[in-house]
Design a protein around this motif. Structure first.
Motif, PDB file in Angstrom:
ATOM      1  N   UNK A  85       0.959  -1.250  -0.196  1.00 54.27           N
ATOM      2  CA  UNK A  85       0.022   0.109  -0.154  1.00 54.27           C
ATOM      3  C   UNK A  85       0.848   1.352   0.090  1.00 54.27           C
ATOM      4  N   UNK A  86       1.883   1.082   0.788  1.00 51.36           N
ATOM      5  CA  UNK A  86       2.866   2.379   0.828  1.00 51.36           C
ATOM      6  C   UNK A  86       3.568   2.714  -0.379  1.00 51.36           C
ATOM      7  N   UNK A  87       4.133   1.740  -0.972  1.00 53.61           N
ATOM      8  CA  UNK A  87       4.808   1.743  -2.389  1.00 53.61           C
ATOM      9  C   UNK A  87       3.791   2.394  -3.278  1.00 53.61           C
ATOM     10  N   UNK A 281     -10.079   0.967  -2.373  1.00 56.01           N
ATOM     11  CA  UNK A 281      -9.056   0.892  -3.493  1.00 56.01           C
ATOM     12  C   UNK A 281      -9.507   1.669  -4.694  1.00 56.01           C
ATOM     13  N   UNK A 282      -8.643   2.492  -5.195  1.00 57.44           N
ATOM     14  CA  UNK A 282      -9.046   3.265  -6.263  1.00 57.44           C
ATOM     15  C   UNK A 282      -8.314   2.528  -7.477  1.00 57.44           C
ATOM     16  N   UNK A 283      -8.902   2.258  -8.652  1.00 67.45           N
ATOM     17  CA  UNK A 283      -8.264   1.666  -9.772  1.00 67.45           C
ATOM     18  C   UNK A 283      -8.951   2.099 -10.828  1.00 67.45           C
ATOM     19  N   UNK A 284      -8.419   1.878 -12.288  1.00 67.53           N
ATOM     20  CA  UNK A 284      -9.085   2.172 -13.269  1.00 67.53           C
ATOM     21  C   UNK A 284      -9.524   0.702 -13.998  1.00 67.53           C
ATOM     22  N   UNK A 285     -10.977   0.958 -14.522  1.00 68.06           N
ATOM     23  CA  UNK A 285     -11.519  -0.090 -15.285  1.00 68.06           C
ATOM     24  C   UNK A 285     -10.755  -0.231 -16.561  1.00 68.06           C
ATOM     25  N   UNK A 286      -9.940  -1.228 -16.783  1.00 66.35           N
ATOM     26  CA  UNK A 286      -9.345  -1.398 -18.196  1.00 66.35           C
ATOM     27  C   UNK A 286     -10.439  -1.722 -19.233  1.00 66.35           C
ATOM     28  N   UNK A 287     -11.722  -2.141 -19.007  1.00 65.94           N
ATOM     29  CA  UNK A 287     -12.345  -2.434 -20.030  1.00 65.94           C
ATOM     30  C   UNK A 287     -13.025  -0.879 -20.689  1.00 65.94           C
ATOM     31  N   UNK A 291     -12.338   5.719 -13.682  1.00 62.92           N
ATOM     32  CA  UNK A 291     -11.779   5.564 -12.277  1.00 62.92           C
ATOM     33  C   UNK A 291     -12.856   5.168 -11.460  1.00 62.92           C
ATOM     34  N   UNK A 292     -12.543   3.981 -10.712  1.00 61.08           N
ATOM     35  CA  UNK A 292     -13.734   3.661  -9.680  1.00 61.08           C
ATOM     36  C   UNK A 292     -12.702   3.241  -8.331  1.00 61.08           C
ATOM     37  N   UNK A 293     -13.732   3.590  -7.338  1.00 59.05           N
ATOM     38  CA  UNK A 293     -13.208   3.124  -5.860  1.00 59.05           C
ATOM     39  C   UNK A 293     -14.088   1.775  -5.627  1.00 59.05           C
ATOM     40  N   UNK A 294     -13.308   0.736  -4.915  1.00 59.07           N
ATOM     41  CA  UNK A 294     -14.120  -0.411  -4.576  1.00 59.07           C
ATOM     42  C   UNK A 294     -13.441  -0.889  -3.398  1.00 59.07           C
ATOM     43  N   UNK A 295     -14.022  -1.917  -2.809  1.00 55.71           N
ATOM     44  CA  UNK A 295     -13.727  -2.534  -1.383  1.00 55.71           C
ATOM     45  C   UNK A 295     -12.827  -3.952  -1.410  1.00 55.71           C
ATOM     46  N   UNK A 299     -10.587  -7.738  -6.974  1.00 57.55           N
ATOM     47  CA  UNK A 299     -11.630  -7.269  -7.994  1.00 57.55           C
ATOM     48  C   UNK A 299     -10.797  -7.106  -9.386  1.00 57.55           C
ATOM     49  N   UNK A 300     -11.416  -8.106 -10.385  1.00 51.15           N
ATOM     50  CA  UNK A 300     -10.556  -8.385 -11.661  1.00 51.15           C
ATOM     51  C   UNK A 300     -11.040  -7.372 -12.462  1.00 51.15           C
ATOM     52  N   UNK A 301     -10.103  -7.043 -13.579  1.00 49.09           N
ATOM     53  CA  UNK A 301     -10.432  -5.873 -14.470  1.00 49.09           C
ATOM     54  C   UNK A 301     -10.037  -4.344 -14.168  1.00 49.09           C
ATOM     55  N   UNK A 302      -9.260  -4.309 -12.947  1.00 50.67           N
ATOM     56  CA  UNK A 302      -9.022  -3.078 -12.645  1.00 50.67           C
ATOM     57  C   UNK A 302      -7.433  -2.955 -12.595  1.00 50.67           C
ATOM     58  N   UNK A 303      -6.880  -1.665 -12.573  1.00 52.89           N
ATOM     59  CA  UNK A 303      -5.731  -1.556 -12.473  1.00 52.89           C
ATOM     60  C   UNK A 303      -5.515  -0.816 -11.293  1.00 52.89           C
ATOM     61  N   UNK A 304      -4.954  -1.212 -10.226  1.00 48.82           N
ATOM     62  CA  UNK A 304      -4.970  -0.436  -8.880  1.00 48.82           C
ATOM     63  C   UNK A 304      -3.939   0.680  -9.115  1.00 48.82           C
ATOM     64  N   UNK A 305      -4.581   1.749  -8.702  1.00 50.53           N
ATOM     65  CA  UNK A 305      -3.812   2.978  -8.592  1.00 50.53           C
ATOM     66  C   UNK A 305      -3.348   3.720  -7.387  1.00 50.53           C
ATOM     67  N   UNK A 306      -4.405   3.813  -6.264  1.00 49.68           N
ATOM     68  CA  UNK A 306      -4.259   4.424  -4.995  1.00 49.68           C
ATOM     69  C   UNK A 306      -4.868   3.582  -3.987  1.00 49.68           C
ATOM     70  N   UNK A 307      -4.725   3.826  -2.677  1.00 52.17           N
ATOM     71  CA  UNK A 307      -5.367   3.317  -1.728  1.00 52.17           C
ATOM     72  C   UNK A 307      -5.938   4.480  -0.608  1.00 52.17           C
TER      73      UNK A 307
END
Length: 329
Positions: A85-87, A281-287, A291-295, A299-307
C-alpha cells in the motif's frame, strides 16, 4: 522627489523581499500539501497492514475461548500488505529499485503480538555459507516482561492472562490474573489497577527503549550511504499508546523525506481489532478507462492506482463508486 519616483524606489527596494516571501510562501504550501499526502499514505498503509494481522492460515493460531485477543499476529502478511500500500501511494509499486531505496526512510516497524513484540529493522546476519550479510529482517520476539526487587518475574499479555515466576515458591504459574493472584505471593498481582498500570508502563517503556536502539543503528547504516538526516524516535502520545495496547497492532515510522526546506517525520499506529472501516481501493477499469473506488482488492478488470481510508477521500480524487451496475456485460 516626485511621488512616482518614490513608488519606483519602493518597488526596487521591496521587490526582492516580496519575491522571496512569495517563493517561501509557495514552498510552505507545497510542503504542507506533500506532508498531508504522505500522512494519508502512511495511515492507509498501517490500516491496511493491521487488518491482516489476525488473518492466520491455521485454526490453532486464531483466538481461543480463553481470550478473544489471543492471536498469533501474522506479521509477514501484515508487512507485505502494508508496504504494498505504501509503495503504491508513493508511485513505486512496480519499481523494486525505488522500493529498496524507499526503505532507507523507514527506520523501524513494530508488530505488537499478544505476549510480546517484533521489530523489523536493518540487521547484520550470517548467510548459509557463513558470509556476512545485511538486510531488513524481523528481530527475535521480545516478551512484555518485568522483574521486581524480590526476584519475581512477570510476563504480561494484551489482556489479564499472566505468566509469573514466584521466587518465594520457586515455580512458574500461568493463568488469568484473578486466579493466579489467589495462589501467588507476587505483590503486583494483588491489586488489579496497580497491575494494569504496570502492564502498560512496561510495554511502552520496553518498546521505546528498543526503538531508540534500532533507530540509532539505522542512523549508522544510512550515514554509510551518505544520508545526512538524523533519524530520531518521535514523541508518541499517550492517547496513541492507549488505543494500541489492548489488541495486537502495528507501528510504522516514516522519516527523512524532503518536503520543501524541511523533512517529513511521522508515525502511524493501527490495531488489528480496531480497524472498523474497510480499506478503499482506487483503480482504473481497463474495459472502459473509468476510475472507480471499491472494497475488494481482488476485483478483476481493474488496474490498482491508489489506496484510501474513506470513500469521501476517493471521490475527492475523481473516483466513482463501483457496484454491480458498473460491470460490463
Amino acid at each position: 522627489m516626485k511621488i512616482t519616483d518614490l513608488a519606483v524606489l519602493f518597488i526596487l527596494i521591496m521587490g526582492p523581499f516580496l519575491w522571496i516571501t512569495s517563493v517561501h510562501s509557495q514552498d510552505r504550501i507545497e510542503a504542507q500539501r506533500l506532508s498531508s499526502r504522505y500522512t494519508a499514505a502512511l495511515r492507509a498503509a498501517v490500516q491496511d497492514g493491521a487488518s491482516q494481522l489476525d488473518d492466520n492460515e491455521l485454526q490453532r493460531y486464531e483466538a481461543g475461548y480463553a481470550s478473544d485477543k489471543h492471536f498469533r499476529a501474522n506479521r509477514d502478511l501484515a508487512l507485505k500488505t502494508m508496504l504494498h500500500t505504501l509503495y503504491l501511494n508513493f508511485g513505486i509499486g512496480e519499481d523494486p529499485a525505488a522500493q529498496r531505496t524507499f526503505m532507507h526512510y523507514i527506520p523501524s516497524i513494530v508488530v505488537l503480538d499478544y505476549d510480546g513484540y517484533y521489530i523489523y529493522q536493518f540487521s547484520d546476519y550470517t548467510g548459509a555459507f557463513h558470509e556476512p550479510l545485511a538486510d531488513f529482517k524481523w528481530g527475535v520476539k521480545k516478551p512484555y516482561a518485568y522483574a521486581d526487587k524480590q526476584g519475581n518475574v512477570i510476563h504480561f499479555t494484551l489482556d489479564h492472562y499472566v505468566t509469573v515466576y514466584d521466587a518465594a515458591y520457586g515455580k512458574w504459574l500461568d493463568g488469568p490474573l484473578a486466579e493466579i493472584s489467589e495462589v501467588s505471593s507476587v505483590p503486583l498481582l494483588d491489586h488489579e489497577d496497580v497491575y494494569e498500570a504496570k502492564r502498560r508502563t512496561v510495554i511502552v517503556q520496553s518498546i521505546e527503549e528498543d526503538l531508540e536502539k534500532t533507530i540509532n543503528r539505522h542512523n549508522m547504516y544510512t550515514s554509510k550511504l551518505g544520508m545526512a538526516y538524523q533519524f530520531t524516535l518521535p514523541d508518541i502520545s499517550g492517547e496513541d499508546w492507549n488505543n494500541t495496547l489492548d489488541d495486537i497492532g502495528i507501528m510504522l515510522f516514516l522519516q527523512g523525506i524532503p518536503v520543501g526546506d524541511k523533512y517529513y517525520n511521522n508515525y502511524a499506529l493501527g490495531g488489528a481489532r480496531l480497524v472498523k472501516r474497510p480499506v478503499i481501493y482506487g483503480g482504473i477499469n481497463q474495459a472502459n478507462g473509468i476510475k472507480y473506488y471499491y472494497r475488494d482488492s481482488t476485483e478483476s478488470g481493474f488496474k490498482l492506482e491508489e489506496v484510501f481510508t474513506s470513500e469521501r477521500e476517493a471521490a475527492a480524487k475523481g473516483y466513482f463508486e463501483y457496484n454491480v451496475f458498473n460491470k460490463e456485460p
